[in-house]
Design a protein around this motif. Structure first.
Motif, PDB file in Angstrom:
ATOM      1  N   ASP A 188       1.115  -0.975  -0.375  1.00 35.28           N
ATOM      2  CA  ASP A 188       0.514   0.658  -0.042  1.00 35.28           C
ATOM      3  C   ASP A 188       0.737   1.119  -0.160  1.00 35.28           C
ATOM      4  OD1 ASP A 188      -2.172   2.097   0.198  1.00 35.28           O
ATOM      5  OD2 ASP A 188      -2.401   1.618   2.320  1.00 35.28           O
ATOM      6  N   ALA A 189       0.943   1.868  -0.868  1.00 35.90           N
ATOM      7  CA  ALA A 189       1.755   3.043  -1.167  1.00 35.90           C
ATOM      8  C   ALA A 189       0.396   4.937  -0.655  1.00 35.90           C
ATOM      9  CB  ALA A 189       2.461   3.405  -2.492  1.00 35.90           C
ATOM     10  N   THR A 190       0.914   5.357  -0.670  1.00 42.81           N
ATOM     11  CA  THR A 190       0.351   6.541  -0.751  1.00 42.81           C
ATOM     12  C   THR A 190       1.311   7.770  -0.729  1.00 42.81           C
ATOM     13  OG1 THR A 190      -1.189   5.697   1.951  1.00 42.81           O
ATOM     14  CG2 THR A 190      -1.209   8.343   1.158  1.00 42.81           C
ATOM     15  N   ILE A 191       0.047   8.881  -1.578  1.00 43.21           N
ATOM     16  CA  ILE A 191       1.459  10.022  -2.065  1.00 43.21           C
ATOM     17  C   ILE A 191       1.020  11.007  -1.907  1.00 43.21           C
ATOM     18  CG2 ILE A 191      -0.514   9.991  -4.350  1.00 43.21           C
ATOM     19  CD1 ILE A 191       1.638  10.729  -6.213  1.00 43.21           C
ATOM     20  N   LYS A 192       1.968  11.494  -1.179  1.00 36.57           N
ATOM     21  CA  LYS A 192       1.448  12.818  -0.379  1.00 36.57           C
ATOM     22  C   LYS A 192       1.337  13.896  -1.394  1.00 36.57           C
ATOM     23  CE  LYS A 192       4.404  11.977   3.789  1.00 36.57           C
ATOM     24  NZ  LYS A 192       5.520  12.969   4.565  1.00 36.57           N
ATOM     25  N   PRO A 193       0.613  14.598  -0.647  1.00 32.61           N
ATOM     26  CA  PRO A 193       0.215  16.017  -1.849  1.00 32.61           C
ATOM     27  C   PRO A 193       1.277  16.219  -2.243  1.00 32.61           C
ATOM     28  CG  PRO A 193      -1.148  16.613   0.388  1.00 32.61           C
ATOM     29  CD  PRO A 193      -0.143  15.498   0.643  1.00 32.61           C
TER      30      PRO A 193
ATOM     31  N   GLN B 260       6.511  12.789  -2.398  1.00 29.11           N
ATOM     32  CA  GLN B 260       7.370  11.464  -1.956  1.00 29.11           C
ATOM     33  C   GLN B 260       6.175  10.631  -1.292  1.00 29.11           C
ATOM     34  OE1 GLN B 260       7.540  12.736   2.882  1.00 29.11           O
ATOM     35  NE2 GLN B 260       9.479  12.255   2.101  1.00 29.11           N
ATOM     36  N   LEU B 261       6.288   9.589  -1.201  1.00 30.53           N
ATOM     37  CA  LEU B 261       5.345   8.662  -1.286  1.00 30.53           C
ATOM     38  C   LEU B 261       5.861   7.741  -0.102  1.00 30.53           C
ATOM     39  CD1 LEU B 261       5.633   5.898  -4.581  1.00 30.53           C
ATOM     40  CD2 LEU B 261       4.044   7.605  -4.097  1.00 30.53           C
ATOM     41  N   PHE B 262       4.709   7.671   0.395  1.00 31.26           N
ATOM     42  CA  PHE B 262       4.634   7.281   1.619  1.00 31.26           C
ATOM     43  C   PHE B 262       3.951   5.276   2.015  1.00 31.26           C
ATOM     44  CE2 PHE B 262       2.720   5.621   5.962  1.00 31.26           C
ATOM     45  CZ  PHE B 262       3.550   5.312   7.265  1.00 31.26           C
TER      46      PHE B 262
ATOM     47  N   THR C 299      -0.170  10.800  -9.756  1.00 29.58           N
ATOM     48  CA  THR C 299      -0.932   9.135  -8.987  1.00 29.58           C
ATOM     49  C   THR C 299       0.331   7.793  -9.329  1.00 29.58           C
ATOM     50  OG1 THR C 299      -1.608   8.405 -11.355  1.00 29.58           O
ATOM     51  CG2 THR C 299      -3.275   9.683  -9.842  1.00 29.58           C
ATOM     52  N   VAL C 300       0.412   7.151  -8.038  1.00 28.98           N
ATOM     53  CA  VAL C 300       1.126   5.659  -8.190  1.00 28.98           C
ATOM     54  C   VAL C 300       0.278   4.733  -8.211  1.00 28.98           C
ATOM     55  CG1 VAL C 300       0.895   5.960  -5.621  1.00 28.98           C
ATOM     56  CG2 VAL C 300       2.766   4.913  -6.703  1.00 28.98           C
ATOM     57  N   SER C 301       0.617   4.098  -9.126  1.00 22.50           N
ATOM     58  CA  SER C 301      -0.024   2.512  -9.687  1.00 22.50           C
ATOM     59  C   SER C 301       1.042   1.338  -9.130  1.00 22.50           C
ATOM     60  CB  SER C 301      -0.691   2.031 -10.467  1.00 22.50           C
ATOM     61  OG  SER C 301      -0.049   2.814 -11.687  1.00 22.50           O
TER      62      SER C 301
ATOM     63  N   THR D  10      -7.075   4.363  -2.669  1.00 23.81           N
ATOM     64  CA  THR D  10      -8.259   5.872  -2.260  1.00 23.81           C
ATOM     65  C   THR D  10      -7.274   7.100  -1.937  1.00 23.81           C
ATOM     66  OG1 THR D  10      -8.007   4.907   0.285  1.00 23.81           O
ATOM     67  CG2 THR D  10     -10.033   4.380  -0.855  1.00 23.81           C
ATOM     68  N   ASP D  11      -6.180   6.731  -1.896  1.00 18.20           N
ATOM     69  CA  ASP D  11      -5.067   8.013  -1.141  1.00 18.20           C
ATOM     70  C   ASP D  11      -3.972   8.003  -2.496  1.00 18.20           C
ATOM     71  OD1 ASP D  11      -3.435   5.055  -0.704  1.00 18.20           O
ATOM     72  OD2 ASP D  11      -3.833   6.242   1.514  1.00 18.20           O
ATOM     73  N   ASN D  12      -4.081   6.720  -3.407  1.00 14.95           N
ATOM     74  CA  ASN D  12      -3.282   6.886  -4.592  1.00 14.95           C
ATOM     75  C   ASN D  12      -2.928   8.703  -5.601  1.00 14.95           C
ATOM     76  OD1 ASN D  12      -3.153   4.462  -3.281  1.00 14.95           O
ATOM     77  ND2 ASN D  12      -2.391   3.529  -5.159  1.00 14.95           N
ATOM     78  N   LEU D  13      -3.458   9.668  -5.315  1.00 16.47           N
ATOM     79  CA  LEU D  13      -3.800  10.605  -5.884  1.00 16.47           C
ATOM     80  C   LEU D  13      -4.094  11.801  -5.452  1.00 16.47           C
ATOM     81  CD1 LEU D  13      -4.541  12.015  -9.150  1.00 16.47           C
ATOM     82  CD2 LEU D  13      -7.225  11.526  -7.755  1.00 16.47           C
TER      83      LEU D  13
END
Length: 569
Positions: free
Chosen positions: A136-141, A159-161, A218-220, A231-234
């Motif tokens: 699960d990768a989350t992209i920061k604003p 930055q990705l988390f 986006t990250v995918s 839901t937090d990839n954009l």
């Protein structure tokens, strides 16, 4: 202060247990620190536990009773006591937070979402046992503020988390502005451990159309498969793209004085700091903020209002009359502090112009009368504030006394008056429209200071400029930001007006940034490529110059003149 764990994240962790909480603050001056877990902020917590201490290094609180995650959305946070009225002590690194309504703070007994509002990161980490394996990768604003033009390439960074329990080895980043074709960048051979971040920068992306556009990142394709929670990839913001012919200039206003012994050093600091982007800066020197002198005009004394203080100083400088650091109490900076000036230069180069300023000047040297036409084309309305157009008159290459530099100092960009009122003329800015203003003026043979040393200062038409700029107009000197500016010569100069070679009894050598003049030379003046005097010698000597092309005019002891072009690399 609290962080939110969404229902999507909670479902991924369902059945796992929170066994501890790690935390850090920017101060140890906090007391009565108590952590809580709740399904709803403001309601009775599901779990509470007091923390023994706090500080500026990460600390761990082991929960007495592990908390089982049910799969429903929940919040983890803390309450404490502090004398600070700011949330900064709670937000340690001031980095971009995760966005997506992750961070919450209590304001006047009401919890509010502070995600992606410039507060930074609430540094709370959950220690979880029994979590399943998932990616699960989350992209920061992604920050998109800046000046972007059609046809120019820009590198967007972010930055990705890694919220998951798998190490990330590969993923795709997709960047799109407006309706342009998305650009996909594949990242591989990386090691992003769980609960850590990864900084990325995509190769240059070139916008193709101007106007307001949605910016999407986006990250995918996380480790070659779908993200467990997309839901937090954009990251999506509205950005502004300017036409490729948009010009942006920065108004650099100096506060100086002939009696200011530190001002020559300040002038050098400014010259060095702006050298790489010299053509983007339009200089105006106000002889105010220190003792009034032979160049001080009544308008100069009005502009000390920009200091936002009864205590003024010189050398001072303001870039676009804007503050570029949080908490800046004045837009006027110490011009002899190279580090402070560097921040101002960098900040001003990143700002948007919102509009274009174009000038046309018709001048009759015989009558010394001119007509200036100013066109202001608004691409995007800068703000809802009142806006004003200012037009200044400046003069370069005035040779006169300067404390710390002697009687032959070259004063440039000296403010000589205004074609508008002191604070400009109110104008209406409407997106997509061009506003035109015309000003008629006469330049006298001499200009006399309205404050002190009322000695006539001759005006040299070849060294005079008109400067126009558009700014916000508010009751506060901290918010009267200049958006764009332009300048034009009063008299169209075709060359420097320097005489041809008529004597040879001299030697001129160049050693790195230093030129050395020897021989039967009575005086020498160094002009830059624009024909502006930047240095002067009485007799022979040495001069240090920055990189560029120069013309050296030397007057011999016999009264004859020689010129020589030089290049400083």
């Amino acid at each position: 202060m609290s962080i939110r764990i969404s229902a999507e994240k909670a479902q991924l962790l369902k059945g796992a247990k929170i066994v501890g909480i790690e935390y850090v603050h920017s101060t140890a001056q906090l007391s009565n620190l108590n952590f809580f877990i709740t399904n709803q902020l403001g309601e009775k917590p599901l779990y509470t536990e007091a923390a023994g201490s706090t500080g500026t290094r990460w600390k761990k609180l082991n929960l007495t009773t592990p908390f089982t995650i049910t799969g429903e959305e929940f919040f983890v946070g803390y309450t404490c006591e502090t004398e600070s009225e700011s949330y900064r002590p709670h937000l340690f690194d001031l980095s971009n937070d995760l966005g997506n309504a992750v961070q919450w703070a209590l304001f006047d007994d009401k919890w509010e979402d502070i995600s992606n509002k410039g507060y930074g990161a609430a540094n709370i980490r959950l220690l979880v046992e029994g979590a399943p394996t998932f990616a699960d990768a989350t992209i920061k604003p992604v920050a998109t503020s800046g000046f972007y033009k059609v046809g120019e390439g820009y590198e967007f960074s972010g930055q990705l988390f890694n919220f998951g329990t798998e190490t990330l080895h590969s993923f795709d980043l997709t960047c799109q502005i407006g309706e342009s074709e998305p650009a996909v960048f594949h990242v591989e051979n990386v090691e992003v451990a769980p609960q850590t971040t990864y900084d990325f920068a995509i190769p240059k992306y070139i916008p193709t159309t101007s106007g307001r556009s949605n910016f999407k990142m986006t990250v995918s394709n996380i480790n070659g498969k779908a993200d467990a929670d997309n839901t937090d990839n954009l990251s999506e913001q509205t950005t502004r793209i300017y036409p490729e012919d948009t010009k942006k200039k920065i108004l650099l206003e100096m506060f100086t004085g002939q009696a200011c012994g530190n001002c020559p050093d300040g002038h050098k600091v400014l010259h060095n700091a702006t050298a790489a982007n010299h053509d983007q800066f339009i200089e105006v020197a106000h002889h105010a903020g220190y003792s009034p002198d032979a160049f001080t005009m009544k308008e100069d004394m009005e502009y000390v209002w920009l200091y936002n203080s009864n205590q003024t100083f010189a050398p001072g400088v303001t870039f676009n009359r804007a503050a570029y650091t949080d908490g800046q109490a004045s837009v006027v900076l110490q011009a002899n502090d190279a580090n402070v000036v560097k921040v101002g230069v960098a900040g001003s180069l990143m700002t948007e112009p919102f509009l274009d300023v174009n000038l046309d000047n018709q001048f009759d040297a015989s009558s010394r009368k001119g007509t200036l036409t100013v066109e202001v084309k608004t691409y995007f309305k800068p703000s809802e504030n009142e806006h004003r157009l200012n037009v200044f008159l400046t003069q370069d290459s005035i040779i006169s006394y300067q404390s710390g530099a002697g009687n032959q100092y070259v004063h440039n960009a000296v403010f000589r008056g205004s074609l508008t009122d002191v604070w400009g003329e109110v104008i209406a800015l409407n997106e997509g429209e061009t506003l035109t203003k015309t000003y008629e003026y006469t330049i006298p043979e001499n200009i006399v200071s309205s404050q002190a040393n009322k000695v006539p200062v001759p005006t040299n038409l070849q060294h005079m400029k008109l400067v126009a700029f558009v700014s916000d107009a508010t009751p506060s000197p901290l918010t009267c930001v200049v958006h764009n500016a332009e300048s034009i010569q009063v008299k169209d100069n075709t060359g420097t007006g320097i005489e041809d070679l008529t004597f040879t009894d001299y030697s001129l050598s160049v050693n790195q940034n230093e030129i050395s003049i020897n021989g039967a030379v009575a005086s020498a003046t160094v002009y830059n490529a624009a024909g502006i005097a930047v240095a002067q010698l009485q007799g022979t000597g040495r001069v240090n110059l920055s990189s560029g092309l120069y013309i050296v005019k030397m007057t011999g002891n016999n009264g004859k003149v020689a010129t020589q072009k030089i290049c400083i690399k």
